[in-house]
Design an enzyme around this catalytic site. Structure first.
Site, short mmCIF file in Angstrom:
data_model
loop_
_atom_site.label_atom_id
_atom_site.label_comp_id
_atom_site.label_asym_id
_atom_site.label_seq_id
_atom_site.Cartn_x
_atom_site.Cartn_y
_atom_site.Cartn_z
N SER A 157 -11.37 -4.97 -3.82
CA SER A 157 -11.16 -3.52 -3.86
C SER A 157 -11.52 -2.97 -5.23
CB SER A 157 -9.70 -3.21 -3.54
OG SER A 157 -9.41 -1.89 -3.97
N HIS A 167 -14.65 -3.07 -0.88
CA HIS A 167 -13.60 -2.21 -0.31
C HIS A 167 -13.42 -1.01 -1.25
CE1 HIS A 167 -10.02 -1.50 2.21
NE2 HIS A 167 -9.42 -1.13 1.08
N ASP A 169 -11.36 2.40 -1.89
CA ASP A 169 -10.14 3.13 -1.54
C ASP A 169 -10.28 4.60 -1.94
OD1 ASP A 169 -8.28 1.11 -0.46
OD2 ASP A 169 -8.60 0.15 -2.39
N MET A 203 -8.56 8.16 -2.05
CA MET A 203 -7.21 8.76 -1.99
C MET A 203 -7.27 10.22 -2.43
SD MET A 203 -4.95 5.71 -3.64
CE MET A 203 -5.27 3.99 -3.25
N HIS A 244 -12.04 2.88 2.97
CA HIS A 244 -10.67 3.07 3.45
C HIS A 244 -10.23 4.49 3.06
CE1 HIS A 244 -6.20 1.55 3.07
NE2 HIS A 244 -6.36 2.47 4.00
N MET A 302 -7.79 7.20 2.71
CA MET A 302 -6.38 7.56 2.66
C MET A 302 -6.31 9.04 2.33
SD MET A 302 -5.11 4.13 0.75
CE MET A 302 -6.79 3.80 0.24
N MET A 309 -1.88 -2.68 6.99
CA MET A 309 -1.44 -2.49 5.60
C MET A 309 -0.21 -3.36 5.35
SD MET A 309 -3.60 -0.32 4.40
CE MET A 309 -2.85 -0.34 2.77
N ASP A 348 -4.66 -5.61 4.18
CA ASP A 348 -4.84 -4.89 2.92
C ASP A 348 -3.51 -4.70 2.21
OD1 ASP A 348 -5.72 -3.29 0.86
OD2 ASP A 348 -6.30 -1.59 2.12
#
Ligand code: DX5
Ligand code: ZN
Length: 229
Positions: free
Chosen positions: A7, A32, A34, A36, A65, A67, A142, A180
């Site tokens: 990540s 990966h 992330d 957010m 991913h 979020m 998760m 994850d």
């Protein structure tokens, strides 16, 4: 063979481009990313513009991913910016099936293949994806509450991973299970033993037992732990 998805959240943001290259050189299988928004989760990271700038640094798939609340609004941008897999949180989608369809529709418009996934928070039951299993390429379990790297693996998620693997087997479906959060050399074999195909590794990849920046050795140690486990 289990895949490792380092990540970027734990990478050195001062040299993100080099870190993406380093993931490929170190034997990572996916990158990966992330995303957010400070709304769905209490943290902010990067957006599609940064992703796009990083895209040419590796041939590895970008495992994105999301979020974020209202992911539909940004789907076209993430696909244009080079996402290969997009996972959304059902907790953030009012019409989950529509969002998953949108991933495929936007990808098709661009003659791309983009995999669709959902990511389930620890308190979200696998029952929520049961009616839409056929529309999924990946399910992310998760094992921390999303928002931050280097949190503790929530061991009580193991039965959930096992139940999902069983459900997929019963239906004869080939959907990847990605785990994850809090993956390290102790938790990695447990997650794989329960049925994980892909392990996200933030802290364990970039700051693992072999030390900060020792990405290849840290990835090797994770794969070794899984093979021994
Ligand atoms: C958490 C993120 C994870 C995080 C994992 O919100 O979804 O991908 O980067 O980091 P580690 O592996 O350090 O728990
Ligand atoms: Zn993640």
């Amino acid at each position: 063979m289990v895949k490792i998805a380092p990540s970027l959240l734990s990478a050195d943001f001062n040299k993100l481009g080099d870190e993406v290259k380093a993931i490929e050189d170190a034997g990572g299988d996916l990158v990966h990313i992330d995303i957010m928004d400070g709304h769905f989760v209490p943290n902010l990271t990067i957006g599609p513009a940064v992703m796009e700038a990083l895209r040419d640094n590796t041939k590895l798939p970008f495992d994105v991913h999301l979020m974020i609340s209202e992911p539909d609004k940004y789907m076209e941008k993430f696909i244009r910016s080079g996402a290969d897999i997009i996972s959304v949180h059902p907790e953030a989608c009012v019409h989950l099936h529509r969002t998953l369809s949108l991933i495929k529709e936007e990808a098709k418009k661009k003659n791309k293949e983009v995999k669709s996934g959902i990511a389930l928070n620890p308190a979200t039951s696998i029952a929520c994806c049961e009616p839409i299993l056929e529309d999924l390429d990946m399910i992310v379990i998760m094992t921390v509450n999303p928002g931050f790297p280097a949190q503790k693996f929530i061991q009580s998620m193991l039965p959930k991973i096992r139940a999902l693997r069983q459900l997929l087997n019963d239906r004869g479906l080939h959907v990847d299970i990605e785990v994850d959060g809090g993956i390290n050399i102790e938790s990695a074999p447990l997650a794989v033993g329960a049925g994980a195909d892909i392990l996200v590794a933030g802290n364990a990849a970039f700051n693992g037992p072999a030390g900060k920046g020792a990405l290849s050795e840290n990835i090797r140690l994770l794969k070794e732990a899984v093979n021994k486990g």
